[in-house]
Design a protein around this motif. Structure first.
Motif, PDB file in Angstrom:
ATOM      1  N   UNK A  58       0.814  -1.228   0.000  1.00  0.00           N
ATOM      2  CA  UNK A  58       0.000   0.000   0.000  1.00  0.00           C
ATOM      3  C   UNK A  58       0.839   1.265   0.000  1.00  0.00           C
ATOM      4  N   UNK A  59       1.992   1.223   0.676  1.00  0.00           N
ATOM      5  CA  UNK A  59       2.757   2.448   0.853  1.00  0.00           C
ATOM      6  C   UNK A  59       3.326   2.981  -0.447  1.00  0.00           C
ATOM      7  N   UNK A  60       3.686   2.081  -1.357  1.00  0.00           N
ATOM      8  CA  UNK A  60       4.220   2.574  -2.635  1.00  0.00           C
ATOM      9  C   UNK A  60       3.165   3.403  -3.374  1.00  0.00           C
ATOM     10  N   UNK A 108      11.468   0.885   3.477  1.00  0.00           N
ATOM     11  CA  UNK A 108      11.260  -0.369   2.745  1.00  0.00           C
ATOM     12  C   UNK A 108      12.340  -1.384   3.092  1.00  0.00           C
ATOM     13  N   UNK A 109      13.574  -0.920   3.201  1.00  0.00           N
ATOM     14  CA  UNK A 109      14.676  -1.827   3.532  1.00  0.00           C
ATOM     15  C   UNK A 109      14.472  -2.484   4.895  1.00  0.00           C
ATOM     16  N   UNK A 110      14.116  -1.671   5.894  1.00  0.00           N
ATOM     17  CA  UNK A 110      13.942  -2.227   7.241  1.00  0.00           C
ATOM     18  C   UNK A 110      12.744  -3.174   7.298  1.00  0.00           C
ATOM     19  N   UNK A 111      11.672  -2.835   6.585  1.00  0.00           N
ATOM     20  CA  UNK A 111      10.504  -3.732   6.551  1.00  0.00           C
ATOM     21  C   UNK A 111      10.870  -5.058   5.898  1.00  0.00           C
ATOM     22  N   UNK A 112      11.645  -5.006   4.828  1.00  0.00           N
ATOM     23  CA  UNK A 112      12.057  -6.237   4.152  1.00  0.00           C
ATOM     24  C   UNK A 112      12.993  -7.069   5.019  1.00  0.00           C
ATOM     25  N   UNK A 113      13.856  -6.395   5.790  1.00  0.00           N
ATOM     26  CA  UNK A 113      14.728  -7.122   6.723  1.00  0.00           C
ATOM     27  C   UNK A 113      13.888  -7.899   7.741  1.00  0.00           C
ATOM     28  N   UNK A 114      12.845  -7.259   8.249  1.00  0.00           N
ATOM     29  CA  UNK A 114      11.979  -7.916   9.226  1.00  0.00           C
ATOM     30  C   UNK A 114      11.224  -9.084   8.589  1.00  0.00           C
ATOM     31  N   UNK A 127      12.984  -6.621  -3.082  1.00  0.00           N
ATOM     32  CA  UNK A 127      13.837  -5.556  -2.542  1.00  0.00           C
ATOM     33  C   UNK A 127      14.250  -4.592  -3.646  1.00  0.00           C
ATOM     34  N   UNK A 128      14.722  -5.130  -4.744  1.00  0.00           N
ATOM     35  CA  UNK A 128      15.136  -4.273  -5.855  1.00  0.00           C
ATOM     36  C   UNK A 128      13.947  -3.486  -6.403  1.00  0.00           C
ATOM     37  N   UNK A 129      12.785  -4.142  -6.498  1.00  0.00           N
ATOM     38  CA  UNK A 129      11.604  -3.485  -7.045  1.00  0.00           C
ATOM     39  C   UNK A 129      11.131  -2.347  -6.148  1.00  0.00           C
ATOM     40  N   UNK A 163       6.586  -8.839  -6.319  1.00  0.00           N
ATOM     41  CA  UNK A 163       6.383  -9.268  -4.937  1.00  0.00           C
ATOM     42  C   UNK A 163       7.146 -10.542  -4.604  1.00  0.00           C
ATOM     43  N   UNK A 164       7.713 -11.191  -5.604  1.00  0.00           N
ATOM     44  CA  UNK A 164       8.486 -12.412  -5.369  1.00  0.00           C
ATOM     45  C   UNK A 164       9.708 -12.104  -4.504  1.00  0.00           C
TER      46      UNK A 164
END
Length: 230
Positions: free
Chosen positions: A119-121, A156-162, A140-142, A134-135
C-alpha cells in the motif's frame, strides 16, 4: 482467610491451605501466569478451575480494581456457581500449543508488513507492485528502485529485513513442529490431514487447540471457539 501470596511462594500457599484441603477448589483468572498455579494444584491433587477473564464482567467492569477486591470477587462467583470457566490445558500440550500460537503471531506480523509495503508505494505515488515484483527474489530491488526519497528507501529496507527474519523463524518452527505429534494421536493427525486444504501446520494447530473434543458440549460451542458463525 484473605492473604497475599508474595513472589509465587507455593510452599506458603500449601501451608495456608492445609485446614481446607478436604473440600477445596482453587480458582485463578486466565491471565498470563496461571500455568504455575495450575501445575502445582495438579501435583497437590487440588481441584483447579480457570476463570474466563473476558467473561468475568464482575471483575473487569468493576469500579474498584485491585488484587484484593478481584480475588474476593472470584471466590464469591465460584462459591455461587456463577463463574464462567475457561479451559485449563494440561502441561504436556501447552508448550507446543504456545509455539503454534507464536508462529501464528509471526505470520500475522509478516503479513502486516507485506500489506504495508504493497500500500505504501501507492500512498506516495510510486508505481504499483505487480505480482512478479512481490516475489522474494525481486521485491527488494523493485521496492527500493521505486522510491525517490531516502526515507522511503530506508523504510522499505527495514521492513524487508523484518520480513526475511520472520521467514527464517517461521521456517525453523515449521521444521521443529514435525516432531510434536502428541503420543497416541498420530491417527487423529492423519485424519485431519486427509481433509482438503489442511496441511501439517493446520492439522497440528487444530489438534493442539482442541485437545479434548469432549469439552465442547455442542457443535455450536466448538464453532464459537473456532470463531465460526453459522
Amino acid at each position: 482467610v484473605h492473604r497475599k501470596v508474595r513472589d509465587n511462594n507455593l510452599e506458603y500457599l500449601g501451608e495456608l491451605l492445609v485446614p481446607y484441603r478436604q473440600d477445596l477448589t482453587v480458582c485463578c483468572e486466565s491471565t498470563f501466569n496461571w500455568y504455575v498455579l495450575a501445575d502445582w494444584c495438579r501435583q497437590q491433587r487440588i481441584q483447579f478451575v480457570l476463570g474466563h477473564a473476558a467473561m468475568i464482567r464482575a471483575v473487569h467492569q468493576a469500579k474498584v480494581k485491585n488484587d484484593r477486591v478481584d480475588s474476593e470477587t472470584l471466590a464469591n462467583l465460584l462459591r455461587s456457581n456463577m463463574l464462567p470457566f475457561g479451559y485449563a490445558c494440561a502441561r504436556p500440550w501447552r508448550e507446543a500449543r504456545d509455539l503454534l500460537r507464536r508462529r501464528w503471531r509471526y505470520v500475522q506480523q509478516r503479513s502486516s508488513l507485506k500489506a504495508y509495503l504493497t500500500m505504501n508505494v501507492q500512498t506516495h505515488g510510486y508505481a504499483r507492485l505487480q505480482r512478479a515484483a512481490k516475489a522474494k527474489s525481486q521485491r527488494r530491488e523493485a521496492l527500493v528502485g521505486r522510491a525517490d526519497a531516502a526515507a522511503s528507501r530506508l523504510s522499505y529496507d527495514t521492513a524487508l529485513d523484518l520480513i526475511e527474519s520472520y521467514d527464517r523463524s517461521i521456517h525453523q518452527i515449521d521444521e521443529a513442529l514435525g516432531e510434536y505429534t502428541p503420543p497416541g494421536h498420530a491417527e487423529d493427525l492423519a485424519i485431519l490431514r486427509s481433509v482438503p486444504a489442511i496441511g501439517q501446520i493446520r492439522a497440528l494447530t487444530l489438534l493442539y487447540e482442541i485437545v479434548e473434543i469432549e469439552r465442547f458440549a455442542t457443535d455450536k460451542g466448538f464453532g464459537s471457539y473456532s470463531r465460526v458463525v453459522y
